[in-house]
Design an enzyme around this catalytic site. Structure first.
Site: not given
Ligand code: TNX
Length: 523
Positions: A259, A322-325
């Site tokens: 993000h 979060d969501e550190s893909h």
């Protein structure tokens, strides 16, 4: 007894609350025989110096709509409260029974009084007291109303220390007055924490001295290509002060390592090699990442965390996670360990979304914010347990029940529909933190928080519509005794709140009263 107003289950036996107060107080009685308290033109607010600021807040609510002068007087010897006066008492001796945020409130023909061990407790007593007065009290012009409050006795204290709201000011930027407006609204329901999601792919919203490009480039955009914006240090200080005056702690979030497109566009050397350096205005998540091994990344984070820590008096700093893909999975735990240690080195307690539980090297006491579903069928539970094992505690924000950006139903004009959505007011109400993650001891449950992500949210009216009344539902879960809550009772109290929302200028969502009824029961 209130009538059961939800219209859905009129035959169900429910013990209805004696007052309309949300969140449901711990103990309350109405004296059916006693006459109500009545505010009149000569009423006064009695408060000692230590209670004067809460008295000023109360006067700020009452004066515009009543038109009464309501002087704040410091009681001197022999000055006793009269039957039309409101007395605020601070009594440290009450801290063992009322805690840091509890209060007692008594209203009758003999007067109104609020007692607490702390100014915060008095403030929550004031929030209950205003709800006993007619809804017109919330208006800003003089109303011609009999200013009576039901004769009641309340003893009230919160279940959880953390009763939070989160506002995403990154996807769309919200001005200082818009944030202050939201603070005034959330305190109605005794929310005491406002988490500001200050950075994301689409925008960087806080000024960091020496890092001008964050606001020069990083703040210039928003979802859909809007012009963005950011808080100067003075702006942020004024939000923090406004919140503190209302007993709200601001929790700043700098979301890393994912993000981060806005930061990478400003300082390309901190992005994963090969990262795009363009600003971003879409709605996808999970594509950006800081470079875990670049010295530039750690210099950057040191500058940012130092500045944010110094701009925030509260004890917390949220690092996202979060969501550190696209962060290499083997590097993510190490990143989180180092980032939480850096926050601790700058004197703050780190908080992170539950994915950060993948790290076994969390700074001791790092708090986890659980955002997976309330139904215990997904993998977030193990990650949350990792925070407990490392000395931390958990904030509950299950996406399927507490996310305020999810639509209410198919006709909701804004919002998103993932996370098991739509999310009705009833589903925002009917969940219980102790049932979400089995095995988390209750003393490690810090509390609840309702996040409002703003990909589709642009104005204060949008915020109001999505947050209310679902935030009231989550606030009651955070404040009230769990054995004391039923949907039938809550929805009846909520129906009584309708005119108050209107008087406050909050265009809250109203459930379609015919939703869920079988067609044959409809006219
Ligand atoms: C997931 S939940 C996100 C956000 C989005 C939100 C939309 C979480 C920690 N991250 O980036 O805005 O869904 O509902």
């Amino acid at each position: 007894m209130l009538p059961c107003l939800d219209g859905r289950n009129p035959t169900e036996e429910v013990r209805m609350s004696p007052t309309r107060i949300i969140p449901q107080p711990t103990e309350q009685r109405i004296a059916g025989s006693a006459a109500p308290f009545t505010l009149i033109v000569s009423s006064r607010i009695l408060a000692t110096d230590a209670a004067a600021s809460v008295a000023g807040y109360l006067a700020g609510i009452l004066r515009p709509s009543t038109g009464y002068p309501l002087p704040i007087v410091s009681p001197v010897d022999g000055d006793v409260a009269g039957p039309a006066d409101i007395a605020l008492h601070l009594d440290l001796a009450d801290s063992s029974s009322l805690g840091a945020e509890g209060y007692t409130l008594a209203t009758s023909e003999a007067g109104a009084s609020i007692t607490a061990a702390t100014p915060a407790g008095l403030f929550y007593g004031v929030q209950s007291f205003r709800q006993l007065l007619p809804p017109e009290v919330e208006k800003h012009s003089v109303q011609s109303v009999a200013w009576q409050a039901t004769s009641a006795t309340l003893t009230d204290r919160p279940r959880f220390a953390w009763r939070g709201a989160m506002l995403d000011v990154a996807r769309h930027f919200f001005s200082v007055p818009a944030v202050k407006r939201y603070i005034d609204e959330i305190v109605l329901f005794k929310i005491n924490t406002l988490h500001l999601h200050l950075t994301d792919d689409q925008g960087w919203r806080i000024s960091i001295p020496g890092r001008q490009e964050l606001t020069g480039i990083g703040a210039s955009t928003a979802v859909g290509g809007g012009s963005g914006g950011f808080y100067t240090e003075e702006d942020f200080a004024s939000i923090v002060r406004y919140a503190a005056d209302r007993f709200v702690t601001i929790v700043p979030e700098i979301d890393v390592p994912g993000h981060t497109q806005a930061a990478i566009a400003a300082y390309p050397e901190i992005g994963l090699p090969g990262s795009s350096t363009a600003v971003y205005t879409g709605m996808e998540v999970g594509f950006s990442s800081l470079d875990v091994h670049a010295d530039a990344t750690w210099q950057f984070l040191d500058d940012v965390f130092r500045s944010v820590a110094s701009q925030t008096p509260g004890p917390y700093l949220h690092i996202g996670g979060d969501e550190s893909h696209t962060t290499p999975p083997e590097e993510f735990p190490e990143f989180i360990a180092r980032a939480t240690a850096l926050v601790a080195a700058h004197g703050k307690i780190p908080i992170a979304w539950h994915e950060a539980g993948r790290s076994e090297g969390l700074a001791p006491g790092t708090i986890g914010q659980y955002w997976d579903y309330a139904t215990p069928e997904r993998n977030g539970a193990e990650l949350a347990a990792s925070f407990i094992e490392q000395g931390g505690s958990i904030i509950f924000s299950p996406a399927d029940v507490s996310y305020l950006d999810i639509t209410y139903d198919e006709s909701t004009p804004i919002g998103q529909a993932w996370a098991g959505g739509p999310t009705t007011v009833q589903s925002a109400y009917e969940w219980e933190p102790t049932d979400v993650l089995l095995g988390v001891p209750e003393d490690r449950m810090l509390g609840v928080e309702a996040p409002l992500w703003t990909e589709t949210v642009v104005t204060s009216a949008d915020i109001d519509y999505l947050a209310f009344p679902r935030l009231a539902a989550v606030a009651e879960i955070g404040w009230s005794n769990k054995d004391n809550r039923t949907w039938a009772d809550f929805s009846a109290r909520l129906a009584l709140w309708d005119p108050r929302f209107t008087a406050l200028g909050i265009a809250a969502h109203r459930d379609d009263p015919t939703a869920g009824l079988a067609p044959e029961t409809l006219e």
